[in-house]
Design an enzyme around this catalytic site. Structure first.
Site, PDB file in Angstrom:
ATOM      1  N   ASP A   9       6.179  -2.843  -1.563  1.00  0.00           N
ATOM      2  CA  ASP A   9       6.973  -2.761  -2.789  1.00  0.00           C
ATOM      3  C   ASP A   9       6.064  -2.580  -4.009  1.00  0.00           C
ATOM      4  O   ASP A   9       6.493  -2.777  -5.137  1.00  0.00           O
ATOM      5  CB  ASP A   9       7.855  -4.007  -2.958  1.00  0.00           C
ATOM      6  CG  ASP A   9       7.053  -5.256  -3.275  1.00  0.00           C
ATOM      7  OD1 ASP A   9       5.835  -5.272  -2.985  1.00  0.00           O
ATOM      8  OD2 ASP A   9       7.634  -6.226  -3.804  1.00  0.00           O
TER       9      ASP A   9
ATOM     10  N   ASP B 265      -0.551  -7.790   1.629  1.00  0.00           N
ATOM     11  CA  ASP B 265      -0.974  -8.202   0.286  1.00  0.00           C
ATOM     12  C   ASP B 265      -1.489  -6.993  -0.487  1.00  0.00           C
ATOM     13  O   ASP B 265      -2.420  -6.324  -0.047  1.00  0.00           O
ATOM     14  CB  ASP B 265      -2.066  -9.264   0.402  1.00  0.00           C
ATOM     15  CG  ASP B 265      -2.332  -9.984  -0.913  1.00  0.00           C
ATOM     16  OD1 ASP B 265      -2.225  -9.346  -1.978  1.00  0.00           O
ATOM     17  OD2 ASP B 265      -2.632 -11.189  -0.870  1.00  0.00           O
TER      18      ASP B 265
ATOM     19  N   PHE C 258      11.666 -11.295   0.736  1.00  0.00           N
ATOM     20  CA  PHE C 258      10.627 -10.845  -0.185  1.00  0.00           C
ATOM     21  C   PHE C 258      11.030  -9.516  -0.827  1.00  0.00           C
ATOM     22  O   PHE C 258      10.913  -9.323  -2.033  1.00  0.00           O
ATOM     23  CB  PHE C 258       9.320 -10.692   0.599  1.00  0.00           C
ATOM     24  CG  PHE C 258       8.154 -10.194  -0.205  1.00  0.00           C
ATOM     25  CD1 PHE C 258       7.407 -11.063  -0.984  1.00  0.00           C
ATOM     26  CD2 PHE C 258       7.791  -8.863  -0.170  1.00  0.00           C
ATOM     27  CE1 PHE C 258       6.324 -10.604  -1.717  1.00  0.00           C
ATOM     28  CE2 PHE C 258       6.712  -8.395  -0.896  1.00  0.00           C
ATOM     29  CZ  PHE C 258       5.977  -9.275  -1.677  1.00  0.00           C
TER      30      PHE C 258
ATOM     31  N   ASP D  83      -0.121 -13.180  13.239  1.00  0.00           N
ATOM     32  CA  ASP D  83      -0.324 -13.703  11.891  1.00  0.00           C
ATOM     33  C   ASP D  83      -1.202 -14.942  12.028  1.00  0.00           C
ATOM     34  O   ASP D  83      -1.413 -15.433  13.135  1.00  0.00           O
ATOM     35  CB  ASP D  83       1.019 -14.048  11.230  1.00  0.00           C
ATOM     36  CG  ASP D  83       0.968 -13.987   9.708  1.00  0.00           C
ATOM     37  OD1 ASP D  83      -0.035 -14.454   9.130  1.00  0.00           O
ATOM     38  OD2 ASP D  83       1.925 -13.484   9.086  1.00  0.00           O
TER      39      ASP D  83
ATOM     40  N   GLU E 243       3.111  -6.002  15.619  1.00  0.00           N
ATOM     41  CA  GLU E 243       3.427  -6.285  14.217  1.00  0.00           C
ATOM     42  C   GLU E 243       2.332  -7.156  13.642  1.00  0.00           C
ATOM     43  O   GLU E 243       2.029  -8.238  14.170  1.00  0.00           O
ATOM     44  CB  GLU E 243       4.774  -6.971  14.041  1.00  0.00           C
ATOM     45  CG  GLU E 243       5.034  -7.315  12.576  1.00  0.00           C
ATOM     46  CD  GLU E 243       6.480  -7.553  12.214  1.00  0.00           C
ATOM     47  OE1 GLU E 243       6.736  -7.822  11.022  1.00  0.00           O
ATOM     48  OE2 GLU E 243       7.334  -7.498  13.101  1.00  0.00           O
TER      49      GLU E 243
END
Length: 236
Positions: free
Chosen positions: A179, A143, A216, A93, A68
């Site tokens: 999204d 992003d 989010f 991350d 991930e």
């Protein structure tokens, strides 16, 4: 213990030397998050190295492995790991508070099938992951870089996907979600451009049952945003 260190600032490099999987964000590290890093990293953290890593040895079992990239604060990652206990997740991350938070959640919810890295995922893919080592790759809500002049900074582009695909086993999958509709169109075009991949849907895919709605995502839906999932599989 080797305390994970943030990478050099990729904003200044901005694709001049290589693809970057992140934008460094400033954020306040809470005492609980820092404590989680200090105490839990030896058990659940994985330090970056420049040689391939044996993921079965890292997790102590030969179960399917999923990478991930960009887990945010980690809540969705932990929930997915709970829903898929027979799958192991390497979560990567660079955001310090997020790293601390996911470690905190792992401990609080007694999750054992996640290992965490704080490093640029491009380096991890290029140097630490062996070919055909992954059952799947998750990249959720990267992003979107809304402004057209910044589109070159988007993570999901053909050169990066080309680095990812050799790491998948035959039949392995790549699952993306966004999204931002215009980015979804780009994602679909990029993945459809690889002959070695096959779309599991006629366009965008239904959200797989293992992926929970993130905070989010829920916020976006309240604002009237759509959400698009893409699931492609590597041809045998």
């Amino acid at each position: 213990m080797t305390n994970p260190q943030p990478p050099r600032d990729a904003e200044t490099a901005e694709h001049q030397r290589s693809i970057r999987s992140f934008v460094l964000r400033q954020g306040h590290m809470t005492a609980a998050q820092q404590r989680a890093i200090n105490t839990l990293w030896p058990q659940f953290g994985l330090d970056y190295q420049t040689a391939p890593v044996d993921l079965n040895a890292v997790f102590g079992r030969a179960n399917p492995k999923v990478l991930e990239i960009g887990f945010g604060m980690g809540a969705a990652t932990v929930e997915i790991a709970k829903r898929l206990p027979q799958t192991d997740f390497l979560a990567v991350d660079v955001h310090g508070p997020g790293v601390g938070n996911i470690l905190k959640l792992i401990d609080e919810q007694s999750v054992n099938n996640i290992r965490v890295m704080r490093h640029d995922a491009v380096d991890v893919v290029e140097n630490m992951l062996s070919d055909s080592s992954l059952e799947g790759i998750h990249i959720f809500f990267p992003d979107p870089w809304h402004k057209k002049r910044h589109h070159k900074r988007r993570l999901i582009q053909a050169p990066f996907v080309a680095k990812l695909l050799p790491k998948l086993k035959p039949g392995g999958y790549i699952h993306l979600a966004t999204d931002w509709e215009e980015y979804a169109v780009q994602m679909l075009e990029v993945l459809s451009g690889f002959d070695s991949l096959q779309n599991t849907a006629a366009g965008y895919a239904p959200t797989p049952g293992y992926r929970p709605e993130t905070k989010f995502e829920a916020r976006g839906r309240r604002l009237g945003h759509g959400v698009w999932d893409l699931v492609f599989v590597s041809k045998a």
